[in-house]
Design a protein around this motif. Structure first.
Motif, mmCIF file in Angstrom:
data_model
loop_
_atom_site.group_PDB
_atom_site.id
_atom_site.type_symbol
_atom_site.label_atom_id
_atom_site.label_comp_id
_atom_site.label_asym_id
_atom_site.label_seq_id
_atom_site.Cartn_x
_atom_site.Cartn_y
_atom_site.Cartn_z
ATOM 1 N N THR A 1 -110.649 -54.245 33.668
ATOM 2 C CA THR A 1 -110.561 -54.625 32.252
ATOM 3 C C THR A 1 -109.178 -54.313 31.673
ATOM 4 O OG1 THR A 1 -111.453 -52.469 31.546
ATOM 5 C CG2 THR A 1 -113.026 -54.278 31.879
ATOM 6 N N SER B 1 -105.359 -54.710 30.424
ATOM 7 C CA SER B 1 -104.634 -55.739 29.681
ATOM 8 C C SER B 1 -103.224 -55.222 29.406
ATOM 9 C CB SER B 1 -105.347 -56.032 28.356
ATOM 10 O OG SER B 1 -104.544 -56.820 27.498
ATOM 11 N N GLU C 1 -101.751 -56.124 26.681
ATOM 12 C CA GLU C 1 -101.695 -56.070 25.217
ATOM 13 C C GLU C 1 -101.891 -54.634 24.725
ATOM 14 O OE1 GLU C 1 -101.194 -58.567 22.958
ATOM 15 O OE2 GLU C 1 -100.826 -59.995 24.575
ATOM 16 N N GLU C 2 -101.407 -54.351 23.523
ATOM 17 C CA GLU C 2 -101.624 -53.066 22.852
ATOM 18 C C GLU C 2 -101.302 -51.865 23.750
ATOM 19 O OE1 GLU C 2 -104.915 -54.528 19.611
ATOM 20 O OE2 GLU C 2 -105.655 -53.560 21.411
ATOM 21 N N ASN D 1 -106.757 -48.804 27.746
ATOM 22 C CA ASN D 1 -107.993 -49.302 28.364
ATOM 23 C C ASN D 1 -108.973 -48.129 28.426
ATOM 24 O OD1 ASN D 1 -109.781 -50.982 29.761
ATOM 25 N ND2 ASN D 1 -108.889 -50.479 31.748
ATOM 26 N N THR E 1 -111.841 -54.628 23.190
ATOM 27 C CA THR E 1 -111.263 -55.711 23.989
ATOM 28 C C THR E 1 -110.303 -56.555 23.164
ATOM 29 O OG1 THR E 1 -113.278 -55.827 25.336
ATOM 30 C CG2 THR E 1 -111.799 -57.726 25.421
ATOM 31 N N ARG E 2 -109.111 -56.787 23.733
ATOM 32 C CA ARG E 2 -108.078 -57.570 23.027
ATOM 33 C C ARG E 2 -108.010 -59.012 23.495
ATOM 34 N NH1 ARG E 2 -105.785 -60.220 20.265
ATOM 35 N NH2 ARG E 2 -103.766 -60.020 19.211
ATOM 36 N N GLU E 3 -108.314 -59.263 24.771
ATOM 37 C CA GLU E 3 -108.218 -60.613 25.319
ATOM 38 C C GLU E 3 -109.514 -61.025 26.019
ATOM 39 O OE1 GLU E 3 -103.791 -61.320 26.809
ATOM 40 O OE2 GLU E 3 -104.656 -59.529 27.720
ATOM 41 N N PRO E 4 -110.306 -61.941 25.446
ATOM 42 C CA PRO E 4 -110.220 -62.432 24.065
ATOM 43 C C PRO E 4 -110.694 -61.343 23.091
ATOM 44 C CG PRO E 4 -112.176 -63.299 25.106
ATOM 45 C CD PRO E 4 -111.439 -62.548 26.180
ATOM 46 N N ALA E 5 -110.153 -61.346 21.891
ATOM 47 C CA ALA E 5 -110.397 -60.259 20.938
ATOM 48 C C ALA E 5 -111.872 -60.106 20.591
ATOM 49 C CB ALA E 5 -109.586 -60.507 19.679
#
Length: 312
Positions: free
Chosen positions: A156, A158, A160-161, A165, A212-216
């Motif tokens: 999981t 990512s 992003e951010e 995780n 979860t950022r992707e998808p938000a």
């Protein structure tokens, strides 16, 4: 038949009177932070759980002193079985521990302690939003929080951010002096933070944020367990709406559940209500909170305790 009806009416009237009398003896207290948490603990109270008033002119009740960053974010206070108020909080964005202090009156606090709960994990990047839940059956407190450990749960991951995780971890204690080893509490199969756990009958209910950022996702979900330390069920569908929400805290008023949360991108607080934890009604337009209030927790205190706080 008439005598029975009169008798039942008296019982109902008495129950209603007792409930009102009880409610008059207790008030709700919201522990929260403002800004980045640099000035410490803020408190607000409410008689109806809708309209909240800041105490001490919204000045801090406790200035943070532990960790290099000296922050007091995400304060969680519970009344322990020992009668003391026990508080934990986030001390830093990137430290491997949390803050702890206790108080008899919410005004005078013990020396603040740094609990290095993730110190043994070389890859631990943070220790966020700790909370405490008490298990009356085992007479044990569980402190739990969200941490990202580099290299774990890559399925999981990512970019992003900052690549955070998280999963939920915990320690247990009976006296806030000695603590168990840190263990994994909850891996729901996604990036999770901001869990808060309450007991409902024989079950434990975990309200949590799907990070979860992707998808938000960025919403609040629920999981259940028969024991405080789990195992917890698969998280259900989102109970919050089409906005980003975090930092849930909850109250049960009569048969109704209230869940408050930070609509952090909208810079305001929200609330939803449900009688059965299935269908939720948005009551955000019915609540009023101090300006700038951020992620915190709600507890119940006595009227006499509030009177003492109002003198500050």
């Amino acid at each position: 038949m008439m005598k029975k009806l009169i008798y039942l009416f008296i019982i109902l009237l008495s129950a209603c009177f007792n409930a009102q009398a009880q409610s008059k003896k207790e008030v709700y207290l919201f522990a929260y932070f403002k800004g980045n948490g640099e000035d410490g603990l803020h408190l607000a109270y409410s008689n109806d759980a809708y309209k909240w008033t800041a105490l001490k002119n919204d000045q801090s009740f406790l200035t943070p002193t532990v960790s290099k960053d000296k922050l007091m974010r995400d304060p969680c206070i519970i009344r322990g079985a020992d009668g003391l108020f026990h508080m934990v909080w986030t001390v830093s964005w990137k430290d491997k521990g949390i803050g702890y202090a206790s108080s008899k009156d919410l005004i005078n606090w013990s020396t603040q302690q740094f609990l290095p709960v993730m110190a043994k994990e070389d890859g631990a990047r943070n220790t966020w939003a700790p909370e405490i839940t008490y298990d009356s059956r085992t007479k044990t407190y569980m402190i739990y929080w969200a941490t990202t450990i580099t290299g774990k749960f890559n399925e999981t991951a990512s970019t992003e951010e900052s690549g955070y995780n998280h999963r939920m971890y915990y320690v247990t204690t009976k006296d806030f002096k000695t603590y168990s080893e840190t263990k994994l509490l909850y891996d729901p199969g996604f990036n999770v933070i901001d869990a808060t756990i309450v007991k409902n009958g024989k079950q434990f209910i975990m309200f949590l944020k799907d990070e979860t950022r992707e998808p938000a996702q960025k919403n609040i979900k629920i999981a259940y367990a028969d024991q405080l330390i789990g195992p917890y069920s698969k998280a259900g569908n989102p109970i919050t709406g089409n906005y980003w929400a975090e930092g849930p805290t909850t109250l049960k008023i009569g048969n109704n559940w209230m869940v408050y949360f930070d609509k952090y991108r909208d810079h305001k607080y929200g609330a939803i209500q449900s009688a059965g934890l299935k269908n939720w009604t948005d009551v955000s337009d019915k609540i009023s909170l101090p300006k700038g209030l951020r992620h915190g927790t709600i507890l119940t205190i006595k009227k006499k305790e509030l009177e003492t706080l109002l003198k500050q």
